[in-house]
Write a protein that holds these residues in place. Sequence first.
Motif, PDB file in Angstrom:
ATOM      1  N   VAL A  81       0.736  -1.151  -0.108  1.00 35.72           N
ATOM      2  CA  VAL A  81       0.008   0.217  -0.159  1.00 35.72           C
ATOM      3  C   VAL A  81       1.049   1.398   0.040  1.00 35.72           C
ATOM      4  O   VAL A  81       1.905   1.373   0.520  1.00 35.72           O
ATOM      5  N   VAL A  82       0.619   2.205  -0.776  1.00 32.13           N
ATOM      6  CA  VAL A  82       1.110   3.585  -1.021  1.00 32.13           C
ATOM      7  C   VAL A  82       0.091   4.570  -0.765  1.00 32.13           C
ATOM      8  O   VAL A  82      -1.064   4.362  -1.378  1.00 32.13           O
ATOM      9  N   SER A  83       0.273   5.733  -0.101  1.00 28.11           N
ATOM     10  CA  SER A  83      -0.705   6.632  -0.138  1.00 28.11           C
ATOM     11  C   SER A  83       0.295   8.188  -0.141  1.00 28.11           C
ATOM     12  O   SER A  83       1.230   8.144   0.326  1.00 28.11           O
ATOM     13  N   TYR A  84      -0.222   9.138  -1.030  1.00 29.99           N
ATOM     14  CA  TYR A  84       0.345  10.284  -1.228  1.00 29.99           C
ATOM     15  C   TYR A  84      -0.613  11.373  -1.616  1.00 29.99           C
ATOM     16  O   TYR A  84      -1.757  11.416  -1.885  1.00 29.99           O
ATOM     17  N   SER A  85      -0.105  12.647  -1.309  1.00 27.33           N
ATOM     18  CA  SER A  85      -0.840  13.744  -1.309  1.00 27.33           C
ATOM     19  C   SER A  85      -0.120  14.639  -2.253  1.00 27.33           C
ATOM     20  O   SER A  85       0.845  14.857  -2.492  1.00 27.33           O
ATOM     21  N   VAL A  86      -0.979  15.431  -3.144  1.00 24.62           N
ATOM     22  CA  VAL A  86      -0.609  16.497  -3.922  1.00 24.62           C
ATOM     23  C   VAL A  86      -0.478  17.604  -3.360  1.00 24.62           C
ATOM     24  O   VAL A  86      -1.284  17.922  -2.632  1.00 24.62           O
ATOM     25  N   VAL A  87       0.843  18.080  -3.308  1.00 21.48           N
ATOM     26  CA  VAL A  87       1.162  19.405  -2.572  1.00 21.48           C
ATOM     27  C   VAL A  87       1.361  20.562  -3.246  1.00 21.48           C
ATOM     28  O   VAL A  87       1.566  21.735  -2.703  1.00 21.48           O
ATOM     29  N   ASP A  88       1.845  20.439  -4.540  1.00 21.28           N
ATOM     30  CA  ASP A  88       1.935  21.826  -5.494  1.00 21.28           C
ATOM     31  C   ASP A  88       1.584  21.010  -6.908  1.00 21.28           C
ATOM     32  O   ASP A  88       1.308  20.101  -7.544  1.00 21.28           O
ATOM     33  N   GLY A  89       1.167  22.153  -7.909  1.00 22.30           N
ATOM     34  CA  GLY A  89       0.738  21.948  -9.385  1.00 22.30           C
ATOM     35  C   GLY A  89      -0.415  22.602  -9.345  1.00 22.30           C
ATOM     36  O   GLY A  89      -1.331  22.838  -8.441  1.00 22.30           O
ATOM     37  N   GLU A  90      -1.154  22.292 -10.667  1.00 25.44           N
ATOM     38  CA  GLU A  90      -2.594  22.804 -10.893  1.00 25.44           C
ATOM     39  C   GLU A  90      -3.682  22.154  -9.941  1.00 25.44           C
ATOM     40  O   GLU A  90      -4.515  22.818  -9.741  1.00 25.44           O
ATOM     41  N   PHE A  98      -5.930  16.507  -1.679  1.00 23.34           N
ATOM     42  CA  PHE A  98      -5.920  15.736  -2.745  1.00 23.34           C
ATOM     43  C   PHE A  98      -4.807  14.433  -2.437  1.00 23.34           C
ATOM     44  O   PHE A  98      -3.777  14.731  -2.329  1.00 23.34           O
ATOM     45  N   ARG A  99      -5.554  13.500  -1.912  1.00 28.14           N
ATOM     46  CA  ARG A  99      -4.826  12.137  -1.572  1.00 28.14           C
ATOM     47  C   ARG A  99      -5.283  10.864  -1.951  1.00 28.14           C
ATOM     48  O   ARG A  99      -6.444  10.556  -2.235  1.00 28.14           O
ATOM     49  N   VAL A 100      -4.153  10.287  -2.736  1.00 30.13           N
ATOM     50  CA  VAL A 100      -4.491   8.995  -3.584  1.00 30.13           C
ATOM     51  C   VAL A 100      -3.873   7.669  -2.503  1.00 30.13           C
ATOM     52  O   VAL A 100      -2.870   7.945  -2.212  1.00 30.13           O
ATOM     53  N   THR A 101      -4.756   6.748  -2.258  1.00 28.40           N
ATOM     54  CA  THR A 101      -4.182   5.562  -1.706  1.00 28.40           C
ATOM     55  C   THR A 101      -4.240   4.181  -2.864  1.00 28.40           C
ATOM     56  O   THR A 101      -5.352   4.237  -3.356  1.00 28.40           O
ATOM     57  N   VAL A 102      -3.428   3.663  -2.804  1.00 29.80           N
ATOM     58  CA  VAL A 102      -3.214   2.654  -3.878  1.00 29.80           C
ATOM     59  C   VAL A 102      -2.899   1.169  -3.067  1.00 29.80           C
ATOM     60  O   VAL A 102      -1.742   1.380  -2.221  1.00 29.80           O
ATOM     61  N   GLN A 103      -3.650   0.160  -3.075  1.00 31.87           N
ATOM     62  CA  GLN A 103      -3.214  -1.151  -2.777  1.00 31.87           C
ATOM     63  C   GLN A 103      -3.302  -2.247  -3.691  1.00 31.87           C
ATOM     64  O   GLN A 103      -4.420  -2.236  -4.235  1.00 31.87           O
ATOM     65  N   VAL A 115      -5.394  -7.572  -7.736  1.00 33.74           N
ATOM     66  CA  VAL A 115      -6.693  -6.694  -7.723  1.00 33.74           C
ATOM     67  C   VAL A 115      -6.003  -5.320  -7.317  1.00 33.74           C
ATOM     68  O   VAL A 115      -5.101  -4.998  -6.173  1.00 33.74           O
ATOM     69  N   VAL A 116      -6.000  -4.337  -7.738  1.00 31.55           N
ATOM     70  CA  VAL A 116      -5.551  -2.975  -7.401  1.00 31.55           C
ATOM     71  C   VAL A 116      -6.928  -2.051  -7.009  1.00 31.55           C
ATOM     72  O   VAL A 116      -7.849  -1.819  -7.672  1.00 31.55           O
ATOM     73  N   ASN A 117      -6.600  -1.610  -5.856  1.00 34.89           N
ATOM     74  CA  ASN A 117      -7.864  -0.869  -5.053  1.00 34.89           C
ATOM     75  C   ASN A 117      -6.960   0.581  -5.091  1.00 34.89           C
ATOM     76  O   ASN A 117      -6.054   0.861  -4.401  1.00 34.89           O
ATOM     77  N   TRP A 118      -7.745   1.565  -5.899  1.00 39.44           N
ATOM     78  CA  TRP A 118      -7.310   2.876  -5.746  1.00 39.44           C
ATOM     79  C   TRP A 118      -8.406   3.879  -5.433  1.00 39.44           C
ATOM     80  O   TRP A 118      -9.503   3.570  -5.720  1.00 39.44           O
ATOM     81  N   THR A 119      -8.066   4.508  -4.327  1.00 39.75           N
ATOM     82  CA  THR A 119      -9.094   5.526  -3.668  1.00 39.75           C
ATOM     83  C   THR A 119      -8.426   6.847  -3.818  1.00 39.75           C
ATOM     84  O   THR A 119      -7.281   7.243  -3.367  1.00 39.75           O
ATOM     85  N   MET A 120      -9.266   7.816  -4.094  1.00 35.58           N
ATOM     86  CA  MET A 120      -8.893   9.242  -4.238  1.00 35.58           C
ATOM     87  C   MET A 120      -9.772  10.300  -2.969  1.00 35.58           C
ATOM     88  O   MET A 120     -10.919   9.969  -3.278  1.00 35.58           O
ATOM     89  N   ASP A 121      -9.133  10.668  -2.114  1.00 38.06           N
ATOM     90  CA  ASP A 121      -9.939  11.680  -1.278  1.00 38.06           C
ATOM     91  C   ASP A 121      -9.531  12.834  -1.547  1.00 38.06           C
ATOM     92  O   ASP A 121      -8.385  13.287  -1.697  1.00 38.06           O
ATOM     93  N   PHE A 122     -10.646  13.746  -1.784  1.00 40.41           N
ATOM     94  CA  PHE A 122     -10.555  15.260  -2.184  1.00 40.41           C
ATOM     95  C   PHE A 122     -11.513  16.246  -1.604  1.00 40.41           C
ATOM     96  O   PHE A 122     -12.670  15.643  -1.130  1.00 40.41           O
ATOM     97  N   ASP A 123     -11.037  17.184  -1.563  1.00 40.92           N
ATOM     98  CA  ASP A 123     -11.935  18.486  -1.235  1.00 40.92           C
ATOM     99  C   ASP A 123     -11.799  19.528  -2.466  1.00 40.92           C
ATOM    100  O   ASP A 123     -10.956  20.080  -2.736  1.00 40.92           O
TER     101      ASP A 123
END
Length: 153
Positions: A81-90, A98-103, A115-123
């Motif tokens: 599992v890896v999770s990352y947040s976008v901290v700069d850019g458009e 904006f955070r994506v988690t991939v397992q 099986v790839v479970n991809w989740t995007m949490d965002f506001d």
Amino acid sequence: MASKVELVVEVKSPAEKLWTAMRESTELFPKIFPEQYKSIETVEGDGKSAGTVRLIKYTEGVPMVTFAKEKVEVADDEKKVVSYSVVDGELVSFYKNFRVTVQVTDKGADGAGAVVNWTMDFDKASDEVPEPDVIKETAAKTFHDLDDYLLKN
């Protein structure tokens, strides 16, 4: 208002092989997806562990974005599992968070497929910001194309 988008993609490659390729994405993705990535470079950290910051430069063919800086929040090779947040850019102007988690998990006991479970949490920054359907579609295509690449190599 927090929102979540989820995607489940089944692939033919074994989970371990797919996970390894994803963890090598800094070098691998610009090579196998030149239509999408100009370059991916590690700006801080070792490129893989939590705290790492990567700068991703996109090609002209990618809609809405030219670059993104992402910070790895979680990196667990054992659980794949890896999770990352976008901290700069458009994307930062469209989404406050904006955070994506991939397992990646094995599909069956025989190791055939994953099986790839991809989740995007965002506001969203505002109500005018469209739903991130393009991002979800791009993620799905990337996982399928990566699977095709791994099955040939």
